[in-house]
Design an enzyme around this catalytic site. Structure first.
Site, mmCIF file in Angstrom:
data_model
loop_
_atom_site.group_PDB
_atom_site.id
_atom_site.type_symbol
_atom_site.label_atom_id
_atom_site.label_comp_id
_atom_site.label_asym_id
_atom_site.label_seq_id
_atom_site.Cartn_x
_atom_site.Cartn_y
_atom_site.Cartn_z
ATOM 1 N NE ARG A 85 6.970 10.025 -14.867
ATOM 2 C CZ ARG A 85 6.317 8.846 -15.164
ATOM 3 N NH1 ARG A 85 6.588 8.281 -15.666
ATOM 4 N NH2 ARG A 85 5.401 8.527 -14.266
ATOM 5 N NE ARG B 192 4.407 3.167 -18.916
ATOM 6 C CZ ARG B 192 5.178 2.375 -18.794
ATOM 7 N NH1 ARG B 192 5.435 1.035 -20.099
ATOM 8 N NH2 ARG B 192 4.774 0.978 -17.532
ATOM 9 N N GLY B 193 7.840 3.681 -17.532
ATOM 10 C CA GLY B 193 8.407 2.652 -17.175
ATOM 11 C C GLY B 193 10.100 2.648 -16.634
ATOM 12 C CB ALA B 194 11.530 2.623 -13.270
ATOM 13 C CE LYS C 144 1.858 4.980 -13.233
ATOM 14 N NZ LYS C 144 2.429 6.401 -13.070
ATOM 15 C CD GLN D 183 0.677 4.618 -16.630
ATOM 16 O OE1 GLN D 183 -1.089 3.431 -16.313
ATOM 17 N NE2 GLN D 183 0.818 5.038 -16.508
ATOM 18 C CG ASP E 25 8.247 4.183 -11.620
ATOM 19 O OD1 ASP E 25 7.351 3.091 -11.020
ATOM 20 O OD2 ASP E 25 8.637 4.774 -11.969
HETATM 21 O O1 MRU Z 1 4.097 6.301 -14.954
HETATM 22 P P1 MRU Z 1 4.677 4.991 -15.256
HETATM 23 O O2 MRU Z 1 3.842 4.755 -16.762
HETATM 24 O O3 MRU Z 1 6.588 5.651 -15.920
HETATM 25 O O4 MRU Z 1 5.119 4.381 -14.132
HETATM 26 C C1 MRU Z 1 5.222 2.514 -14.740
HETATM 27 C C2 MRU Z 1 5.664 2.115 -13.197
HETATM 28 O O5 MRU Z 1 4.343 2.008 -12.353
HETATM 29 C C3 MRU Z 1 5.879 0.636 -13.244
HETATM 30 O O6 MRU Z 1 5.308 -0.416 -12.399
HETATM 31 C C4 MRU Z 1 7.618 0.924 -13.058
HETATM 32 O O7 MRU Z 1 8.547 1.435 -13.431
HETATM 33 C C5 MRU Z 1 8.054 -0.953 -12.982
HETATM 34 S S1 MRU Z 1 7.968 -1.311 -14.901
HETATM 35 C C6 MRU Z 1 9.413 -1.927 -14.976
#
Ligand code: MRU
Length: 373
Positions: free
Chosen positions: A92, A49-51, A269, A217, A258
């Site tokens: 997603r 996870r994480g963009a 998030k 997270q 994201d």
């Molecule tokens: O649902 P997630 O854990 O994938 O959400 C992640 C986030 O909101 C991060 O802040 C975002 O992807 C940027 S991280 C480099």
């Protein structure tokens, strides 16, 4: 030391391994993904996870799920790719890096198959001799592009760390929301990258990590990765952001993104927008760290960003020994919210720092040459 930084996506000996983030912090376990269903499920369930990390995993994932294809016609192989692309894209909706990475593969495959600007290309030339050889070349193109996406993300994150550090000073209190660290990217993270770069230079930040309900997270991932790197971090519940700001303990807020729209509205998030509004009230700078792979100039404003809705059980049951809400209660579980551009003090990218008005400053970054666009 930065040697301690975890890698969420590894590609070694033609194998795609992801660090299963649903098991952290209890177990740091890598699992191999070999099929498109494995990759879809890992992204949907936030095992990766994480963009930016989602983009990297999807690119390698498309490759590993197609490398065993028996197709010998380049057009047939490309048709198979399009099905995988559409399928993985559906895992997603909010993080633009997912579609961005798959589009990059698509462009490379199309160029390999048809040749740039209608010229005959190698794949087309070889089709007469051996379609199978042309398809093998297309597979190799996918692998190489996935590797380029991973490498470029690592470099972009490092550059964001260097730029972001110019906004921070030793000893600062920093609040962050969710996990925008090494676990969310190829390496270093976005918003946490300046903390790692500063740590290398001996800066002693005091970090406050929001736990980040409902999937924790912040508690499970940010607290884990910062503390194991030796960075001082204090975990707070999401509803404690106001008191730590009011206490005067926070000098800056750093968060990831994201998808950033052309006007500078940034989806991140769920809970991020509330933190931004609080920061404005307390006069604390709010910095959003956004690699150009996450800036979507084709989306005009935050209102045009699709917000992922997830299962209500993540709120009512998950993490509790017993369900903590009445059975069958209505839930609303958006995974992201949009922080309006007016609350964002600056946008840190790998190309430099953009300031309002973002409608003007963001396109200028792309004029300097995009990140794979
Ligand atoms: O649902 P997630 O854990 O994938 O959400 C992640 C986030 O909101 C991060 O802040 C975002 O992807 C940027 S991280 C480099």
């Amino acid at each position: 030391m930065l040697t301690a930084l975890a890698e969420p996506v590894k590609f070694t000996e033609d194998r795609l391994l992801i660090l299963d983030q649903t098991q952290l912090p209890g177990r740091a376990e890598y699992v191999e993904l070999t099929t498109k269903e494995d990759v879809w499920d890992a992204i949907y369930r936030l095992r990766v996870r994480g963009a930016p990390a989602i983009g990297v995993a999807a690119a390698y994932g498309a490759y590993v799920s197609l490398r065993g294809s028996a197709e010998t016609d380049p057009e047939g192989f490309y048709a198979e790719f399009l099905l995988v692309k559409e399928y993985l894209n559906s895992s997603r909706p909010t993080a633009v890096n997912l579609s961005w990475a798959l589009e990059r593969l698509d462009r490379r495959l199309t160029a390999e198959k048809d040749g740039p600007d209608g010229e005959r290309n190698r794949a087309a030339d070889e089709r007469g001799k051996s379609g199978a050889a042309a398809v093998e070349r297309m597979k190799e193109t996918m692998r190489a592009e996935a590797e380029a996406i991973r490498r470029e993300d690592e470099a972009a994150c490092r550059a964001m760390g260097e730029h972001g550090l110019t906004l921070l000073r030793p000893g600062m209190g920093i609040l962050t929301h969710c996990n925008a660290g090494t676990l969310a990217t190829a390496k270093y993270g976005t918003a946490l990258s300046p903390l790692y770069v500063g740590h290398e230079k001996g800066y002693d930040f005091q970090v406050f990590a929001d736990e980040t309900r409902p999937l924790l997270q912040g508690a499970r991932l940010t607290a884990w990765e910062l503390s194991r790197a030796g960075i001082q971090v204090t975990l707070i519940c999401d509803n404690m952001a106001s008191i730590v700001m009011k206490n005067g303990w926070i000098d800056a807020v750093v968060v990831g993104c994201d998808r950033m729209a052309a006007n500078g509205d940034g989806a991140n998030k769920i809970g991020t927008s509330g933190v931004a509004i609080l920061a404005k009230e307390y006069g604390i700078p709010f910095y959003m760290f956004v690699p150009s792979s996450t800036i979507d100039l084709a989306t005009p404003t935050g209102d045009d960003i699709t917000i992922e809705l997830r299962r209500g059980e993540e709120i009512s049951e998950m993490w509790y020994e017993r369900p903590m809400a009445p059975a069958g209660i209505n839930t609303y579980n958006p995974a992201f919210d949009v922080t309006d551009a007016k609350y964002i003090t600056a946008v840190v990218t790998e190309k430099g720092i953009a300031y309002p008005p973002y409608g003007e400053s963001l396109p200028k970054l792309f004029e300097q040459g995009g990140h794979g666009r």
